[in-house]
Structure formats: C-alpha cells, structure tokens
Design an enzyme around this catalytic site. Sequence first.
Site, PDB file in Angstrom:
ATOM      1  N   ARG A  32      39.388  46.550  40.250  1.00 35.32           N
ATOM      2  CA  ARG A  32      40.078  45.676  41.206  1.00 35.32           C
ATOM      3  C   ARG A  32      39.223  45.356  42.426  1.00 35.32           C
ATOM      4  O   ARG A  32      39.741  45.270  43.551  1.00 35.32           O
ATOM      5  CB  ARG A  32      41.408  46.289  41.664  1.00 35.32           C
ATOM      6  N   ARG A  36      43.562  41.489  46.377  1.00 37.59           N
ATOM      7  CA  ARG A  36      44.270  41.212  47.627  1.00 37.59           C
ATOM      8  C   ARG A  36      43.736  41.869  48.875  1.00 37.59           C
ATOM      9  O   ARG A  36      44.059  41.448  49.985  1.00 37.59           O
ATOM     10  CB  ARG A  36      45.757  41.585  47.447  1.00 37.59           C
ATOM     11  N   ARG A  45      44.104  32.540  46.602  1.00 34.43           N
ATOM     12  CA  ARG A  45      45.345  32.816  45.885  1.00 34.43           C
ATOM     13  C   ARG A  45      46.457  31.919  46.428  1.00 34.43           C
ATOM     14  O   ARG A  45      47.259  31.380  45.679  1.00 34.43           O
ATOM     15  CB  ARG A  45      45.662  34.295  46.052  1.00 34.43           C
ATOM     16  N   ASP A  82      43.531  39.034  33.628  1.00 36.71           N
ATOM     17  CA  ASP A  82      44.477  40.140  33.552  1.00 36.71           C
ATOM     18  C   ASP A  82      44.609  40.575  32.106  1.00 36.71           C
ATOM     19  O   ASP A  82      44.435  39.760  31.200  1.00 36.71           O
ATOM     20  CB  ASP A  82      45.849  39.744  34.109  1.00 36.71           C
ATOM     21  N   TYR A 159      53.764  47.075  27.688  1.00 36.10           N
ATOM     22  CA  TYR A 159      54.290  45.939  28.458  1.00 36.10           C
ATOM     23  C   TYR A 159      55.099  44.991  27.572  1.00 36.10           C
ATOM     24  O   TYR A 159      56.111  44.428  27.997  1.00 36.10           O
ATOM     25  CB  TYR A 159      53.157  45.172  29.141  1.00 36.10           C
TER      26      TYR A 159
HETATM   27  O1  CP3 Z   1      39.316  44.626  38.445  1.00 38.36           O
HETATM   28  C1  CP3 Z   1      39.179  43.437  38.792  1.00 38.36           C
HETATM   29  O2  CP3 Z   1      38.812  43.096  39.936  1.00 38.36           O
HETATM   30  C2  CP3 Z   1      39.353  42.348  37.736  1.00 38.36           C
HETATM   31  C3  CP3 Z   1      40.644  41.777  37.590  1.00 38.36           C
HETATM   32  C4  CP3 Z   1      41.790  42.558  36.975  1.00 38.36           C
HETATM   33  C5  CP3 Z   1      43.140  42.314  37.331  1.00 38.36           C
HETATM   34  N1  CP3 Z   1      43.950  43.029  36.509  1.00 38.36           N
HETATM   35  C6  CP3 Z   1      43.557  41.388  38.394  1.00 38.36           C
HETATM   36  C7  CP3 Z   1      44.917  41.453  38.948  1.00 38.36           C
HETATM   37  C8  CP3 Z   1      41.808  43.520  35.948  1.00 38.36           C
HETATM   38  C9  CP3 Z   1      40.647  44.180  35.228  1.00 38.36           C
HETATM   39  C10 CP3 Z   1      43.185  43.807  35.662  1.00 38.36           C
HETATM   40  C11 CP3 Z   1      43.624  44.721  34.591  1.00 38.36           C
HETATM   41  C12 CP3 Z   1      45.028  45.137  34.528  1.00 38.36           C
HETATM   42  N2  CP3 Z   1      46.140  44.368  34.725  1.00 38.36           N
HETATM   43  C13 CP3 Z   1      45.462  46.423  34.122  1.00 38.36           C
HETATM   44  C14 CP3 Z   1      44.562  47.558  33.693  1.00 38.36           C
HETATM   45  C15 CP3 Z   1      43.922  48.213  34.838  1.00 38.36           C
HETATM   46  C16 CP3 Z   1      44.875  48.972  35.727  1.00 38.36           C
HETATM   47  O3  CP3 Z   1      45.062  48.499  36.878  1.00 38.36           O
HETATM   48  O4  CP3 Z   1      45.435  49.948  35.284  1.00 38.36           O
HETATM   49  C17 CP3 Z   1      46.875  46.427  34.150  1.00 38.36           C
HETATM   50  C18 CP3 Z   1      47.779  47.597  33.813  1.00 38.36           C
HETATM   51  C19 CP3 Z   1      47.290  45.112  34.520  1.00 38.36           C
HETATM   52  C20 CP3 Z   1      48.683  44.589  34.613  1.00 38.36           C
HETATM   53  C21 CP3 Z   1      49.017  44.087  35.952  1.00 38.36           C
HETATM   54  N3  CP3 Z   1      48.448  42.972  36.541  1.00 38.36           N
HETATM   55  C22 CP3 Z   1      49.968  44.595  36.858  1.00 38.36           C
HETATM   56  C23 CP3 Z   1      50.814  45.833  36.609  1.00 38.36           C
HETATM   57  C24 CP3 Z   1      49.948  43.769  37.993  1.00 38.36           C
HETATM   58  C25 CP3 Z   1      50.873  43.816  39.177  1.00 38.36           C
HETATM   59  C26 CP3 Z   1      50.563  44.983  40.049  1.00 38.36           C
HETATM   60  C27 CP3 Z   1      50.011  44.505  41.343  1.00 38.36           C
HETATM   61  O5  CP3 Z   1      49.004  45.093  41.772  1.00 38.36           O
HETATM   62  O6  CP3 Z   1      50.601  43.580  41.924  1.00 38.36           O
HETATM   63  C28 CP3 Z   1      48.962  42.769  37.791  1.00 38.36           C
HETATM   64  C29 CP3 Z   1      48.597  41.684  38.725  1.00 38.36           C
HETATM   65  C30 CP3 Z   1      47.159  41.576  39.129  1.00 38.36           C
HETATM   66  N4  CP3 Z   1      46.106  41.657  38.269  1.00 38.36           N
HETATM   67  C31 CP3 Z   1      46.663  41.301  40.437  1.00 38.36           C
HETATM   68  C32 CP3 Z   1      45.266  41.235  40.326  1.00 38.36           C
HETATM   69  C33 CP3 Z   1      44.278  40.916  41.430  1.00 38.36           C
HETATM   70  C34 CP3 Z   1      47.508  41.063  41.685  1.00 38.36           C
HETATM   71  C35 CP3 Z   1      48.121  39.699  41.566  1.00 38.36           C
HETATM   72  C36 CP3 Z   1      48.251  38.921  42.863  1.00 38.36           C
HETATM   73  O7  CP3 Z   1      47.235  38.477  43.437  1.00 38.36           O
HETATM   74  O8  CP3 Z   1      49.398  38.720  43.267  1.00 38.36           O
END
Ligand code: CP3
Length: 359
Positions: A32, A36, A45, A82, A159
């Site tokens: 990540r 944000r 965003r 994602d 999921y």
């Molecule tokens: O790591 C990075 O910088 C690359 C981008 C990336 C995202 N998601 C961007 C994202 C990667 C590699 C992921 C993987 C991901 N997504 C996982 C596996 C890694 C982990 O975190 O365990 C999982 C379980 C997800 C599913 C997911 N996506 C959830 C549960 C959420 C919501 C939780 C939250 O933090 O709000 C997301 C959204 C998400 N994916 C965001 C980002 C930057 C936030 C969205 C936003 O900007 O509103």
Amino acid sequence: MNILDAESDRSNRLLRALMRMPVDMTPVWLMRQAGRYLPEYRALRAQAGSFMNLCQTPELACEVTIQPIRRYPLDAAILFSDILTVPDAMGLGLSFVEGEGPRFAQPVRDRHDIARLRAPDPFASLRYVLDTVGRVRRELAGLCPLIGFSGSPWTLATYMVEGQASDDFRRVKGLLFSDPAALSDLLSVLVDAVTAYLNAQIEAGAQAVMIFDTWGGSLAAHHFLRYSRDPMAAVVAGLNRSRDGVTVPVVVFTKGGGSWLPALAETGCDALGIDWMTSLAAARAATAGRVALQGNLDPMALYAPPARLKAEVEAVLADFGEGSGHVFNLGHGVRPDVDPAQVGVCIDAVHAVSRRPLR
Ligand code: CP3
C-alpha cells in the site's frame, strides 16, 4: 545484457534479492505504498470520483503507481489496482462503500452460483490492468522494477462468498463444512483465473508477481493446505516465470501463515512474505534458505517517534542477519493516516543501515 547482471542499483536490487543474489543494500518497497496517506493520491482520487474509476483508467492508475516512486527512493513500484478486480470481471459487481470497504452485488453463495462462474479472459475484461502495466513500464523506463499481483484463490473466495469483508468468515467456512466439493470447484475456477491473470500481467511487462493470501491465516491448520496452499501451488506451477530471458520471481504472502512456512515454500515460489508476528530469523530457519523473505516491520512502527522507528528498522534487518535474500517491507499495508515523512524515515533507514560492499 540481462538486467540481473548489472551493478546492483535501484533498477535491479529487488529482483536480485528475490533471487537470493548479493546486493549493495537491502531493497525496500511497502505494501500500500500508493494510497490515501499521500496527499497527491487523495487529490487524484477526488478527481477520479471513485476508487474503481481510478483503477480502470490506465492513465490515472499509472500516475498513482508512480507517485510514491517520485517521492521516495523505493526499489520497486507495485501496480495500482485491487485483488477484487478479478471477481468483478467474473460478473459479481464490485463497488466500494465509503468507510466500509468492498461490496459485491452478486455474491456467490452455493453450488448453483459456483457452477455458473467462468475464469475471465484477462485480455478482454481486465484489459485496463494490462494497459496500466504497459504504461507504467514505459514511464518508469527502467528506474525500478514493477511488481504485478493477484489475490490468492482462497482470499478471493472469502470475498466472493461473504460478499464483503468479514471478521469470522462464517459463510465461506459454512460452505467448506456443508459442501466442500462446491468450495473446491470455486477454488479451481479461481486457480485458472489467477494463473491467466498473472501470466497476462507478466506478458504486459510485470517483472515480479506477488500472490496476496490475506485471509489464509483464518483457516484451521488441517484445512490450510487443501484450501489455501494447494491452490496457490497450482497457480505457481502454471506461471510463465521468465520473460525475454529474465526470471520473473514469484512472492507468496499468507498473512498469519507463520507456522506454515515450510509448506508455503513448497508452493515453488521464489520468496515468502512474512508478517510482523513471525521473526525473520525463525522464518529463515524454517525455510532453510530455500526462498527469499520479504518483510516484516510492524505497520504500527510508522507511528513511532523517528528515532524509535529507525531502531525498529534496524531490529528487522538484524533479525534477518547476514547474507542475501531479504527484501524489506512492512508486515502488512501502510495505514491511511500515516505521516508521509515517517515513510521516508523508514525507507532511508533501510538503505543507510544495510549498505554493504558488493562482493
Ligand atoms: O499496495 C499498493 O500500493 C498497490 C495497490 C493495492 C490496493 N489493494 C489498493 C487499494 C493492492 C496490492 C491491494 C490488494 C488488496 N486489496 C488486498 C490484499 C492486500 C491486503 O491489504 O491484505 C486486499 C485484501 C484488498 C481488498 C480491499 N481493497 C479492501 C478490503 C479495501 C478497503 C479497505 C480500505 O483500506 O479502505 C480495498 C480498497 C483499496 N485498495 C484502497 C487502495 C488504495 C483504498 C481505496 C480508496 O482510495 O478509497
């Protein structure tokens, strides 16, 4: 010349470390790292309107991927996307509810829903991801490698069956207990989907790939191998692990998988992601040098006073010890309210403390 042969620098430190080759300093990237906590991410965003629109517009997704590379001397970029884009491409209808996380409009609940699922053709329904990969490679122009990724079959299944994030996995485990054959069918479609998706990312230019098994650690020990590890091993076996004569390393990360590391190394991956609950020394002993290790600073250390953060970074490097095969990372992602200056302190400390003469 093969990129792995070059003097070790930002362009190949990560790939060399994942292949357990010597490096001039420990490479670092952070899960990540785009997101944000960065004001420039929040601005883009807002402009995109929604997270999905950001992911699905290659120009914007490329820009967000590169934002942290401009700000910090990171040794890798990770594709901005994602893990849930794959089930979305399978027709489940993904949306993100502000403050609540992901939602599927059509969750998969029983063997009838599962029988209708097909592995998507990534060159059709996930074209936007592949376009982003190509664009990022052109824009980075060899500055540092690009990591592609996917969710593991089990983590995607959680999921898809729950329909949203869950803290007890009651529905997906309900399926495991009541209709294990249906769950196996779901996992086997996901093995095909994930394999094709990662191979398409490699073809488009991803130089390493990572499988995120975020919820593997929720399984009982006697279910883990069958429902999480084995499907990941099937994915790894199906990957094209070299492109243009250069190896494409594969990283497997099971969060909460610390007691199953020897079994995870048997997936055939090149490296294992390690969370902060497991010591790198113990992980190294358990895997006997067969894989590289990636990790494992507690993400909460990014809230520590800078001097203490540096000491925690040193402790992680010391825990791995001498020798090749370490990629520094957090044990999980950067939180949205972290101070960007602290991320800089962490990255600089990794490089400063680990700098060593090339043999
Ligand atoms: O790591 C990075 O910088 C690359 C981008 C990336 C995202 N998601 C961007 C994202 C990667 C590699 C992921 C993987 C991901 N997504 C996982 C596996 C890694 C982990 O975190 O365990 C999982 C379980 C997800 C599913 C997911 N996506 C959830 C549960 C959420 C919501 C939780 C939250 O933090 O709000 C997301 C959204 C998400 N994916 C965001 C980002 C930057 C936030 C969205 C936003 O900007 O509103």
